[in-house]
Design a protein around this motif. Structure first.
Motif, PDB file in Angstrom:
ATOM      1  N   MET A  88      13.177   8.427   1.161  1.00 37.33           N
ATOM      2  CA  MET A  88      14.053   7.423   0.518  1.00 37.33           C
ATOM      3  C   MET A  88      15.478   7.543   1.029  1.00 37.33           C
ATOM      4  O   MET A  88      16.132   6.536   1.315  1.00 37.33           O
ATOM      5  CB  MET A  88      14.022   7.605  -1.005  1.00 37.33           C
ATOM      6  CG  MET A  88      12.735   7.124  -1.630  1.00 37.33           C
ATOM      7  SD  MET A  88      12.628   7.537  -3.364  1.00 37.33           S
ATOM      8  CE  MET A  88      13.691   6.311  -4.054  1.00 37.33           C
ATOM      9  N   ILE A 147       9.342  12.863  -0.590  1.00 38.29           N
ATOM     10  CA  ILE A 147       9.579  11.496  -1.069  1.00 38.29           C
ATOM     11  C   ILE A 147      11.083  11.201  -1.080  1.00 38.29           C
ATOM     12  O   ILE A 147      11.523  10.149  -0.612  1.00 38.29           O
ATOM     13  CB  ILE A 147       8.939  11.295  -2.471  1.00 38.29           C
ATOM     14  CG1 ILE A 147       7.412  11.271  -2.338  1.00 38.29           C
ATOM     15  CG2 ILE A 147       9.435  10.019  -3.128  1.00 38.29           C
ATOM     16  CD1 ILE A 147       6.645  11.251  -3.643  1.00 38.29           C
ATOM     17  N   LEU A 190       6.164   1.133  -7.703  1.00 37.21           N
ATOM     18  CA  LEU A 190       7.514   1.126  -7.136  1.00 37.21           C
ATOM     19  C   LEU A 190       7.696  -0.085  -6.212  1.00 37.21           C
ATOM     20  O   LEU A 190       6.726  -0.583  -5.653  1.00 37.21           O
ATOM     21  CB  LEU A 190       7.756   2.408  -6.344  1.00 37.21           C
ATOM     22  CG  LEU A 190       7.828   3.709  -7.138  1.00 37.21           C
ATOM     23  CD1 LEU A 190       8.012   4.878  -6.197  1.00 37.21           C
ATOM     24  CD2 LEU A 190       8.951   3.680  -8.150  1.00 37.21           C
ATOM     25  N   PRO A 191       8.932  -0.541  -6.048  1.00 34.18           N
ATOM     26  CA  PRO A 191       9.151  -1.659  -5.119  1.00 34.18           C
ATOM     27  C   PRO A 191       9.070  -1.205  -3.664  1.00 34.18           C
ATOM     28  O   PRO A 191       9.217  -0.021  -3.371  1.00 34.18           O
ATOM     29  CB  PRO A 191      10.568  -2.122  -5.468  1.00 34.18           C
ATOM     30  CG  PRO A 191      11.220  -0.944  -6.075  1.00 34.18           C
ATOM     31  CD  PRO A 191      10.156  -0.126  -6.727  1.00 34.18           C
ATOM     32  N   ALA A 192       8.814  -2.154  -2.778  1.00 37.12           N
ATOM     33  CA  ALA A 192       8.795  -1.867  -1.341  1.00 37.12           C
ATOM     34  C   ALA A 192       9.960  -2.587  -0.685  1.00 37.12           C
ATOM     35  O   ALA A 192      10.398  -3.634  -1.161  1.00 37.12           O
ATOM     36  CB  ALA A 192       7.475  -2.333  -0.740  1.00 37.12           C
ATOM     37  N   ILE A 193      10.462  -2.015   0.388  1.00 32.88           N
ATOM     38  CA  ILE A 193      11.590  -2.619   1.102  1.00 32.88           C
ATOM     39  C   ILE A 193      11.051  -3.376   2.304  1.00 32.88           C
ATOM     40  O   ILE A 193      10.381  -2.788   3.160  1.00 32.88           O
ATOM     41  CB  ILE A 193      12.598  -1.533   1.532  1.00 32.88           C
ATOM     42  CG1 ILE A 193      13.192  -0.853   0.295  1.00 32.88           C
ATOM     43  CG2 ILE A 193      13.703  -2.116   2.395  1.00 32.88           C
ATOM     44  CD1 ILE A 193      13.963   0.404   0.587  1.00 32.88           C
ATOM     45  N   THR A 194      11.332  -4.677   2.353  1.00 34.44           N
ATOM     46  CA  THR A 194      10.896  -5.489   3.486  1.00 34.44           C
ATOM     47  C   THR A 194      12.105  -5.787   4.360  1.00 34.44           C
ATOM     48  O   THR A 194      13.098  -6.318   3.872  1.00 34.44           O
ATOM     49  CB  THR A 194      10.255  -6.808   2.994  1.00 34.44           C
ATOM     50  OG1 THR A 194       9.153  -6.467   2.155  1.00 34.44           O
ATOM     51  CG2 THR A 194       9.767  -7.650   4.151  1.00 34.44           C
ATOM     52  N   PHE A 195      12.013  -5.414   5.633  1.00 38.59           N
ATOM     53  CA  PHE A 195      13.118  -5.653   6.551  1.00 38.59           C
ATOM     54  C   PHE A 195      12.958  -7.020   7.210  1.00 38.59           C
ATOM     55  O   PHE A 195      11.843  -7.435   7.513  1.00 38.59           O
ATOM     56  CB  PHE A 195      13.186  -4.535   7.595  1.00 38.59           C
ATOM     57  CG  PHE A 195      13.633  -3.239   6.992  1.00 38.59           C
ATOM     58  CD1 PHE A 195      14.973  -2.961   6.817  1.00 38.59           C
ATOM     59  CD2 PHE A 195      12.709  -2.308   6.549  1.00 38.59           C
ATOM     60  CE1 PHE A 195      15.390  -1.787   6.228  1.00 38.59           C
ATOM     61  CE2 PHE A 195      13.114  -1.124   5.961  1.00 38.59           C
ATOM     62  CZ  PHE A 195      14.463  -0.867   5.796  1.00 38.59           C
ATOM     63  N   GLU A 202      10.724  -6.045  -2.540  1.00 43.45           N
ATOM     64  CA  GLU A 202       9.546  -6.757  -3.044  1.00 43.45           C
ATOM     65  C   GLU A 202       8.646  -5.783  -3.799  1.00 43.45           C
ATOM     66  O   GLU A 202       8.831  -4.572  -3.737  1.00 43.45           O
ATOM     67  CB  GLU A 202       8.760  -7.365  -1.872  1.00 43.45           C
ATOM     68  CG  GLU A 202       9.488  -8.509  -1.206  1.00 43.45           C
ATOM     69  CD  GLU A 202       8.717  -9.062  -0.023  1.00 43.45           C
ATOM     70  OE1 GLU A 202       7.749  -8.422   0.413  1.00 43.45           O
ATOM     71  OE2 GLU A 202       9.096 -10.139   0.450  1.00 43.45           O
ATOM     72  N   GLN A 203       7.649  -6.337  -4.453  1.00 43.95           N
ATOM     73  CA  GLN A 203       6.684  -5.485  -5.155  1.00 43.95           C
ATOM     74  C   GLN A 203       5.666  -4.942  -4.159  1.00 43.95           C
ATOM     75  O   GLN A 203       5.500  -5.493  -3.079  1.00 43.95           O
ATOM     76  CB  GLN A 203       5.959  -6.291  -6.223  1.00 43.95           C
ATOM     77  CG  GLN A 203       6.759  -6.379  -7.515  1.00 43.95           C
ATOM     78  CD  GLN A 203       5.902  -6.914  -8.634  1.00 43.95           C
ATOM     79  OE1 GLN A 203       5.148  -7.834  -8.429  1.00 43.95           O
ATOM     80  NE2 GLN A 203       6.047  -6.347  -9.808  1.00 43.95           N
ATOM     81  N   GLY A 204       4.999  -3.871  -4.530  1.00 44.60           N
ATOM     82  CA  GLY A 204       3.911  -3.369  -3.691  1.00 44.60           C
ATOM     83  C   GLY A 204       4.179  -2.019  -3.079  1.00 44.60           C
ATOM     84  O   GLY A 204       3.630  -1.702  -2.035  1.00 44.60           O
ATOM     85  N   GLY A 205       5.029  -1.216  -3.700  1.00 43.24           N
ATOM     86  CA  GLY A 205       5.306   0.134  -3.201  1.00 43.24           C
ATOM     87  C   GLY A 205       4.246   1.111  -3.651  1.00 43.24           C
ATOM     88  O   GLY A 205       3.051   0.776  -3.692  1.00 43.24           O
ATOM     89  N   LEU A 206       4.665   2.320  -4.010  1.00 49.57           N
ATOM     90  CA  LEU A 206       3.742   3.397  -4.401  1.00 49.57           C
ATOM     91  C   LEU A 206       2.869   2.978  -5.577  1.00 49.57           C
ATOM     92  O   LEU A 206       3.377   2.669  -6.657  1.00 49.57           O
ATOM     93  CB  LEU A 206       4.549   4.652  -4.750  1.00 49.57           C
ATOM     94  CG  LEU A 206       3.763   5.909  -5.074  1.00 49.57           C
ATOM     95  CD1 LEU A 206       2.987   6.397  -3.859  1.00 49.57           C
ATOM     96  CD2 LEU A 206       4.694   6.989  -5.580  1.00 49.57           C
ATOM     97  N   PHE A 207       1.550   2.980  -5.350  1.00 52.46           N
ATOM     98  CA  PHE A 207       0.545   2.592  -6.360  1.00 52.46           C
ATOM     99  C   PHE A 207       0.889   1.251  -7.023  1.00 52.46           C
ATOM    100  O   PHE A 207       0.594   1.028  -8.201  1.00 52.46           O
ATOM    101  CB  PHE A 207       0.395   3.679  -7.428  1.00 52.46           C
ATOM    102  CG  PHE A 207       0.072   5.035  -6.874  1.00 52.46           C
ATOM    103  CD1 PHE A 207      -1.021   5.204  -6.030  1.00 52.46           C
ATOM    104  CD2 PHE A 207       0.866   6.131  -7.159  1.00 52.46           C
ATOM    105  CE1 PHE A 207      -1.326   6.439  -5.490  1.00 52.46           C
ATOM    106  CE2 PHE A 207       0.575   7.376  -6.623  1.00 52.46           C
ATOM    107  CZ  PHE A 207      -0.528   7.530  -5.784  1.00 52.46           C
TER     108      PHE A 207
END
Lengths: 180, 154
Positions: free
Chosen positions: A25, A21, A50-55, A42-47
């Motif tokens: 990262m 992990i 965690l936040p998600a990175i949108t490119f 943005e929201q919607g990372g691990l479970f």
């Protein structure tokens, strides 16, 4: 009681999971820093915790994914190399007396490991390494990860498995001779 | 089977499940931590994905209504071009054929950035992005111009 081996495997699987992990990262972070990639958190990372990175562009996403997958592969390979190195050179059953003496003099005797620990660690790290290969194959199929990375990962996993198997074979031979 | 044995089987199954969860977590994390951008309203099952880059160009506006795209810009030279205003990406697993169908306006909308070879149809392999540019010839002299178009995918 939970089987001793399963408990040991769970215990040994925690550090590699964290390493993978962190590797992923770190790879994303380095790609963003070195290539100045635009991104949005943005929201919607691990479970969904965690936040998600949108490119902002598919090219940036592919570049960052390749970097981070490579970092994840390095993390898995580094851990496996460490276990294989210990299994070959610091294995209690066949460590050379001179190396043993040297480690004792350097107060590094903790590097010497028993087969029980080494084989559980080896099984976990190799499982992670092969899972990385599987992950990269799927990613390459979808056109995200460069196939060259997947091929390198496969070659690394195959060779490390073979080197580890050599040590297991050697250990079996030692056990057979000691019983004879 | 004794209750103790049932308990042992159950607890070992739980332990194996925990181990599998631990093995799968880094890969679930790896697959969800990053994703490519998509414009508002775009659906993943669509045969193409449009990424706007109009904010890099002054006096250019993009509006979208369902499958219709409208680009509005100011004319500042007799003939002018805006290269890579949009990017079209093929998110599917197979090669797609895209065609620009202009519905209104004088300016030309084309794939690529080559003004000498303004293509209105293109083949895009999986996950490949292709720029979309706009060219306004000197014959079209209105100071504010609009071009409407749709993209057909096959």
């Amino acid at each position: 009681m939970v089987t001793k081996s399963v408990t040991k495997l769970i215990d040994e699987a925690i550090i590699p999971a964290i390493a993978l992990i962190v590797g992923k990262m770190l790879g994303l972070f380095l790609a963003i820093v070195f290539y100045h990639l635009d991104f949005v958190i943005e929201q919607g990372g691990l479970f969904k915790i965690l936040p998600a990175i949108t490119f902002t562009s598919p090219q940036n996403y592919i570049l960052a994914e390749n970097f981070s997958n490579l970092a994840m592969l390095f993390a898995a390979s580094f851990g496996t190399i460490f276990v294989i190195f210990r299994a070959h050179f610091f294995h209690r059953s066949h460590i050379s007396p001179s190396v043993h003496a040297k480690l004792v003099s350097l107060n590094l005797e903790s590097l010497i490991a028993q087969s029980y620990d080494l084989y559980h660690q080896g099984a976990i790290w190799l499982t992670y390494l092969w899972l990385v290969v599987g992950f990269l194959i799927i990613s390459s199929t979808f056109g995200v990860t460069f196939p060259q990375i997947t091929i390198i990962a496969f070659l690394i996993a195959a060779n490390f498995s073979w080197i580890f198997a050599l040590d297991v074979q050697r250990e079996v031979e030692i056990q057979r001779l000691s019983k004879a | 089977m004794k209750p103790k044995h049932v308990y042992l089987v159950f607890i070992n199954l739980i332990a194996v499940f925990v181990l599998l969860l631990l093995l799968g977590t880094p890969f679930y994390f790896a697959s969800t931590i990053s994703k490519p951008a998509s414009i508002a309203g775009a659906k993943s099952q669509r045969p193409y994905m449009i990424i706007s880059q109009v904010d890099k160009f002054p006096n250019v506006k993009l509006s979208q209504q369902e499958d219709n795209y409208k680009i509005t810009f100011s004319k500042i030279a007799p003939s002018q071009a805006f290269t890579s205003l949009l990017l079209i990406t093929n998110p599917t697993n197979r090669t797609q054929s895209y065609k620009i169908v202009k519905t209104a306006g004088d300016a030309e909308v084309f794939f690529g950035e080559n003004l000498k070879n303004r293509q209105t149809s293109v083949l895009a392999p999986s996950s490949v992005s292709i720029p979309i540019s706009v060219y306004s010839a000197k014959e079209s002299s209105a100071s504010s111009q609009t071009v409407d178009f749709q993209i057909e995918a096959h």
